[in-house]
Design an enzyme around this catalytic site. Structure first.
Site, short mmCIF file in Angstrom:
data_model
loop_
_atom_site.label_atom_id
_atom_site.label_comp_id
_atom_site.label_asym_id
_atom_site.label_seq_id
_atom_site.Cartn_x
_atom_site.Cartn_y
_atom_site.Cartn_z
N LYS A 113 34.98 51.42 53.47
CA LYS A 113 34.27 50.45 54.33
C LYS A 113 33.52 51.15 55.46
O LYS A 113 32.43 50.74 55.84
CB LYS A 113 35.25 49.42 54.92
CG LYS A 113 35.73 48.40 53.93
CD LYS A 113 34.62 47.40 53.59
CE LYS A 113 35.09 46.44 52.50
NZ LYS A 113 34.03 45.66 51.90
N LYS A 196 33.80 50.67 38.72
CA LYS A 196 34.49 49.41 38.92
C LYS A 196 33.56 48.21 38.99
O LYS A 196 32.50 48.28 39.62
CB LYS A 196 35.26 49.52 40.25
CG LYS A 196 36.14 48.35 40.56
CD LYS A 196 36.77 48.51 41.93
CE LYS A 196 36.91 47.15 42.58
NZ LYS A 196 37.23 47.21 43.99
N LYS A 199 31.73 43.04 43.58
CA LYS A 199 30.59 42.34 44.20
C LYS A 199 29.72 43.27 45.00
O LYS A 199 28.51 43.16 45.00
CB LYS A 199 31.14 41.27 45.13
CG LYS A 199 30.96 39.89 44.60
CD LYS A 199 31.18 38.86 45.65
CE LYS A 199 29.92 38.56 46.43
NZ LYS A 199 28.88 37.92 45.65
#
Ligand code: TYM
Length: 332
Positions: A113, A196, A199
């Site tokens: 992140k 992976k 979204k």
């Protein structure tokens, strides 16, 4: 009924994709017949990315619709909004007092992140694993159905639970384990040749349960491939392996074997493989799309489920918080 308690949740960041389904939701549906289950919509966690009020509510509502469309039964499981259970936040505070900066900074999802949103490295992101631990421990859950990417968070949940028990010399919390019906935790790949389905992995990488057939076909036909095998039985490159993994989850074993055999004989045509995969995906997702459409307009039913879930979750959470407060030394 098995005495294990199950708890898990999904962040409401948009519609659910096949990764969410095969990693988590499919297990939720299977587990509800065997265990006492708590399934929530993680709408506190989604604040780390600062959604607007409209987005926050609409996305949470959409996840509820998709939970129900996938077969979660509010009579069997407790289905609720994380933000309807403020006890979670109280436990989050207590767990944060014994969570250390060094261990939180080392968490892979935090480091990701920091890379993805360098202008919004907030304290909520750093303490994401303690909030997640609070979600699980508030019901004293022992089994947590999740995909492979959540393994490290579960490890931290065990660390925080064990640390709390040691600190207060009471076995308040069990040490929960990540769980998947097929034993190994699942990781569903995306369509862009990377690891992976997700979204935030970019447009076209994920197939959503609610995608229209035309959209599914388009996404699959655009999936990354190479120029084809040149030697018999050669190892598949990652993007081709990904397509085969997707084929394995939605197609019949015979179909997988058929294309595998063609690949091994250097006779595979990716266009044919993709067409087959697209049709199998369209068929697989068809019942979801129908039920999602049906449930979406039933506002009263959705509200009733949320109210009922809130009440049931509250009962369980209250018991834990009373015990935790007592053990810490607060007046109840
Ligand atoms: P989230 O919202 O990112 O994902 C929800 C669930 O879907 C699984 N998943 C996948 N599984 C396999 N392959 C994929 N490509 C894939 N993509 C997503 C995830 O492993 C997850 O199980 N932190 C959690 C939400 C959460 C939670 C909790 C989960 C909050 N509190 C307490 C369990 C218990 C999350 O962000 O998942």
């Amino acid at each position: 009924m098995n005495k294990d308690i199950v708890c898990s949740g999904i962040r409401p960041t948009g519609n659910l994709h096949l990764g969410n389904y095969f990693g988590a939701l499919r297990n939720f549906v299977k587990m509800q017949d065997e265990f006492q289950c708590f399934f929530f919509i993680a709408d506190y966690h989604s604040l780390t990315t600062h959604p607007t009020p409209e987005n926050l509510y609409n996305n949470a509502r959409q996840i509820l619709v998709e939970y129900l469309a996938a077969g979660l039964d509010p009579e069997k499981s407790t289905i609720y909004l994380q933000s309807d259970l403020p006890e979670t936040i109280e436990l989050y505070l207590f767990l944060n007092m014994n969570a250390y900066l060094g261990e939180l900074e080392r968490v892979t999802s935090f480091k990701d992140k920091v890379r993805q949103q360098p202008n919004n490295v907030n304290a909520g992101l750093l303490t994401y694993p303690t909030l997640m631990a609070a979600d699980i421990l508030i019901h004293k859950a022992t089994k947590v159905p999740v995909g492979k990417d959540q393994e490290q968070h579960l490890e931290m949940t065990r660390t925080f639970a064990g640390r709390f028990n040691n600190m207060y010399k009471h076995e308040v919390f069990p040490l929960p384990q990540a769980y998947n019906f097929g034993n190994d935790l699942v990781k569903i790949p995306g369509l862009d040749g990377s690891g992976k389905m997700g979204k935030s992995e970019g447009e076209g990488n994920a197939i959503f349960l609610n995608d229209e057939p035309g959209v599914i076909r388009k996404k699959i036909m655009r999936a990354k491939t190479d120029s084809g095998p040149t030697e018999m039985n050669q190892t598949k490159p990652i993007e081709i392996e990904n397509l085969f993994t997707l084929l394995k989850v939605v197609s019949s074993p015979e179909t997988v074997e058929y294309f595998d055999d063609l690949y091994n004989r250097c006779q595979v045509r990716y266009g044919d493989l993709k067409k087959q995969l697209a049709e199998d995906m369209v068929n697989f997702t068809q019942p979801f799309r129908e039920r999602i459409a049906e449930l979406s307009s039933n506002e009263e039913y959705l509200k009733r489920i949320m109210d009922q879930g809130k009440e049931k979750a509250h009962e369980s959470a209250r018991r834990t918080i009373d015990e935790v407060r007592h053990v810490i030394g607060y007046r109840n």
